[in-house]
Design a protein around this motif. Structure first.
Motif, mmCIF file in Angstrom:
data_model
loop_
_atom_site.group_PDB
_atom_site.id
_atom_site.type_symbol
_atom_site.label_atom_id
_atom_site.label_comp_id
_atom_site.label_asym_id
_atom_site.label_seq_id
_atom_site.Cartn_x
_atom_site.Cartn_y
_atom_site.Cartn_z
ATOM 1 N N ASN A 53 0.802 -1.227 0.000
ATOM 2 C CA ASN A 53 0.000 0.000 0.000
ATOM 3 C C ASN A 53 0.833 1.275 0.000
ATOM 4 N N SER A 54 2.074 1.215 0.442
ATOM 5 C CA SER A 54 2.917 2.428 0.468
ATOM 6 C C SER A 54 3.453 2.803 -0.911
ATOM 7 N N THR A 55 3.423 1.870 -1.857
ATOM 8 C CA THR A 55 3.961 2.133 -3.195
ATOM 9 C C THR A 55 2.968 1.757 -4.299
ATOM 10 N N ARG A 56 1.731 1.497 -3.948
ATOM 11 C CA ARG A 56 0.711 1.059 -4.911
ATOM 12 C C ARG A 56 0.422 2.177 -5.927
ATOM 13 N N PRO A 57 0.382 1.829 -7.209
ATOM 14 C CA PRO A 57 0.070 2.831 -8.237
ATOM 15 C C PRO A 57 -1.325 3.429 -8.045
ATOM 16 N N ASN A 58 -1.445 4.698 -8.437
ATOM 17 C CA ASN A 58 -2.757 5.350 -8.367
ATOM 18 C C ASN A 58 -3.614 4.929 -9.566
ATOM 19 N N LYS A 59 -4.837 5.450 -9.653
ATOM 20 C CA LYS A 59 -5.772 5.022 -10.708
ATOM 21 C C LYS A 59 -5.231 5.300 -12.114
ATOM 22 N N ARG A 60 -4.623 6.458 -12.312
ATOM 23 C CA ARG A 60 -4.070 6.796 -13.625
ATOM 24 C C ARG A 60 -2.929 5.852 -13.984
ATOM 25 N N GLU A 61 -2.033 5.621 -13.037
ATOM 26 C CA GLU A 61 -0.913 4.707 -13.263
ATOM 27 C C GLU A 61 -1.411 3.281 -13.510
ATOM 28 N N LYS A 62 -2.453 2.891 -12.800
ATOM 29 C CA LYS A 62 -3.049 1.567 -12.962
ATOM 30 C C LYS A 62 -3.505 1.374 -14.408
ATOM 31 N N LYS A 63 -4.188 2.371 -14.963
ATOM 32 C CA LYS A 63 -4.654 2.297 -16.357
ATOM 33 C C LYS A 63 -3.482 2.213 -17.320
ATOM 34 N N GLU A 64 -2.434 2.993 -17.065
ATOM 35 C CA GLU A 64 -1.251 2.974 -17.931
ATOM 36 C C GLU A 64 -0.549 1.618 -17.888
ATOM 37 N N ILE A 65 -0.459 1.035 -16.710
ATOM 38 C CA ILE A 65 0.169 -0.282 -16.557
ATOM 39 C C ILE A 65 -0.619 -1.329 -17.324
ATOM 40 N N LEU A 66 -1.930 -1.310 -17.177
ATOM 41 C CA LEU A 66 -2.771 -2.274 -17.878
ATOM 42 C C LEU A 66 -2.635 -2.117 -19.392
ATOM 43 N N GLN A 67 -2.669 -0.883 -19.862
ATOM 44 C CA GLN A 67 -2.548 -0.629 -21.303
ATOM 45 C C GLN A 67 -1.211 -1.159 -21.821
ATOM 46 N N TRP A 68 -0.130 -0.877 -21.107
ATOM 47 C CA TRP A 68 1.187 -1.353 -21.538
ATOM 48 C C TRP A 68 1.265 -2.876 -21.486
ATOM 49 N N ALA A 69 0.804 -3.486 -20.391
ATOM 50 C CA ALA A 69 0.893 -4.942 -20.231
ATOM 51 C C ALA A 69 0.157 -5.669 -21.353
ATOM 52 N N LYS A 70 -0.948 -5.099 -21.812
ATOM 53 C CA LYS A 70 -1.713 -5.713 -22.891
ATOM 54 C C LYS A 70 -1.130 -5.410 -24.269
ATOM 55 N N SER A 71 -0.260 -4.420 -24.351
ATOM 56 C CA SER A 71 0.291 -4.024 -25.652
ATOM 57 C C SER A 71 1.531 -4.816 -26.053
ATOM 58 N N VAL A 72 2.102 -5.551 -25.111
ATOM 59 C CA VAL A 72 3.316 -6.316 -25.405
ATOM 60 C C VAL A 72 2.989 -7.803 -25.439
ATOM 61 N N GLN A 73 3.872 -8.562 -26.059
ATOM 62 C CA GLN A 73 3.722 -10.020 -26.086
ATOM 63 C C GLN A 73 4.736 -10.602 -25.106
ATOM 64 N N TRP A 74 4.237 -11.204 -24.052
ATOM 65 C CA TRP A 74 5.104 -11.762 -23.027
ATOM 66 C C TRP A 74 5.697 -13.075 -23.517
ATOM 67 N N ILE A 75 6.983 -13.275 -23.274
ATOM 68 C CA ILE A 75 7.692 -14.452 -23.780
ATOM 69 C C ILE A 75 7.986 -15.448 -22.661
ATOM 70 N N LYS A 76 8.730 -15.001 -21.648
ATOM 71 C CA LYS A 76 9.066 -15.926 -20.563
ATOM 72 C C LYS A 76 9.597 -15.177 -19.354
ATOM 73 N N LEU A 77 9.652 -15.911 -18.257
ATOM 74 C CA LEU A 77 10.185 -15.416 -16.995
ATOM 75 C C LEU A 77 11.348 -16.297 -16.577
ATOM 76 N N GLU A 78 12.422 -15.672 -16.130
ATOM 77 C CA GLU A 78 13.556 -16.395 -15.551
ATOM 78 C C GLU A 78 13.820 -15.845 -14.159
ATOM 79 N N VAL A 79 13.728 -16.686 -13.146
ATOM 80 C CA VAL A 79 14.084 -16.296 -11.786
ATOM 81 C C VAL A 79 15.570 -16.587 -11.626
ATOM 82 N N LEU A 80 16.348 -15.557 -11.303
ATOM 83 C CA LEU A 80 17.801 -15.674 -11.225
ATOM 84 C C LEU A 80 18.305 -15.934 -9.816
ATOM 85 N N ASN A 81 17.644 -15.331 -8.824
ATOM 86 C CA ASN A 81 18.145 -15.432 -7.461
ATOM 87 C C ASN A 81 17.047 -15.024 -6.486
ATOM 88 N N THR A 82 17.052 -15.639 -5.326
ATOM 89 C CA THR A 82 16.166 -15.208 -4.252
ATOM 90 C C THR A 82 16.990 -15.047 -2.982
#
Length: 131
Positions: A53-82
């Motif tokens: 909650n201290s860093t959660r995007p606001n409503k405008r940022e939320k819309k921008e994130i959704l628009q961007w996430a849907k505009s790209v084609q996701w390929i894969k995820l690699e977890v390198l370290n935890t």
């Protein structure tokens, strides 16, 4: 359907569980993987819920994130370290690379993400991008 975070596992047996109940993401890595899958699936409500909650995007940022996430084609995820981030910890870091196609070019987000666990669940706080 295969899970976006790990194509060797079915979505229903992986991130879908966390998407339906965030408390089932019992490690920082589980939460990070479920967030990647939420980006792939355009599940902006889960992304908001899993964001501290201290860093959660606001409503405008939320819309921008959704628009961007849907505009790209996701390929894969690699977890390198935890680092930490187990069910017994309250803080954790996950370094990962997320590959996606944007404007005909493969791009990579290389990030070291910080997660906090409060009394209920893990949340994403912020990430440091690697160049």
């Amino acid at each position: 359907m295969q899970c976006p975070c790990n194509p060797t596992i079915e979505y229903k047996n992986c991130c879908k569980k966390a998407h339906q109940n965030i408390n089932l993401a019992i490690t920082a890595e589980n939460l990070m993987r479920s967030r990647y899958s939420a980006f792939v699936l355009g599940d902006i409500d889960y992304l908001q819920k899993s964001h501290h909650n201290s860093t959660r995007p606001n409503k405008r940022e939320k819309k921008e994130i959704l628009q961007w996430a849907k505009s790209v084609q996701w390929i894969k995820l690699e977890v390198l370290n935890t680092y930490k981030g187990t069910s017994m910890d309250t803080i954790g870091n996950v370094e990962f690379k997320a590959f996606f196609m944007e404007n005909g070019k493969v791009e990579i987000i290389h990030e070291n993400s910080l997660f906090y666990k409060d009394t209920e669940c893990w949340t994403y706080v912020k990430g440091v991008l690697h160049s």
